[in-house]
Design a protein around this motif. Structure first.
Motif: not given
Length: 121
Positions: A67-72, A101-108, A110-114
């Protein structure tokens, strides 16, 4: 696990959204950790606003760990110079998440993936 990705834009033409959806699905299909990518046809998802909003959709089968890789990947494509703005809506079962997706931070990310991970059984 299967998730639905909707590319939503009020600023892009239908052909631009279709091209972006194809590009995202092609890039994801080439990832070794993605099991499948399938187009979605039919009506707009619940919550779509209709006029002025263009939607491109596809289904992605993947293991939870991917999931995290897809979001990245989505963030990387959205952040390219000259890329018109769009929103991504991800649906898994009853979980639905929309984000820019332009405004999402790495912490966000991680939260979305969770939030997208299925509950432990």
């Amino acid at each position: 696990m299967e998730i639905r990705l909707d590319v939503i834009s009020e600023e892009m033409a239908q052909r631009e959204v279709a091209a972006l959806s194809r590009e995202l699905s092609d890039v994801l299909a080439r990832r070794q950790d993605v099991e499948s990518v399938k187009p979605v046809s039919g009506r707009a998802p619940d919550g779509a606003k209709g006029i002025g909003q263009v939607i491109g959709s596809f289904l992605v089968g993947l293991p939870v760990e991917a999931i995290t890789g897809v979001l990245d990947i989505i963030k990387a494509i959205a952040s390219r110079p000259g890329q018109p703005p769009f929103i991504i809506k991800i649906t898994r079962d009853t979980t639905e998440i929309s984000f820019d997706p332009r405004k999402i931070t790495p912490d966000e990310v991680a939260k979305l993936a969770k939030r997208l991970r299925p509950p432990d059984k």
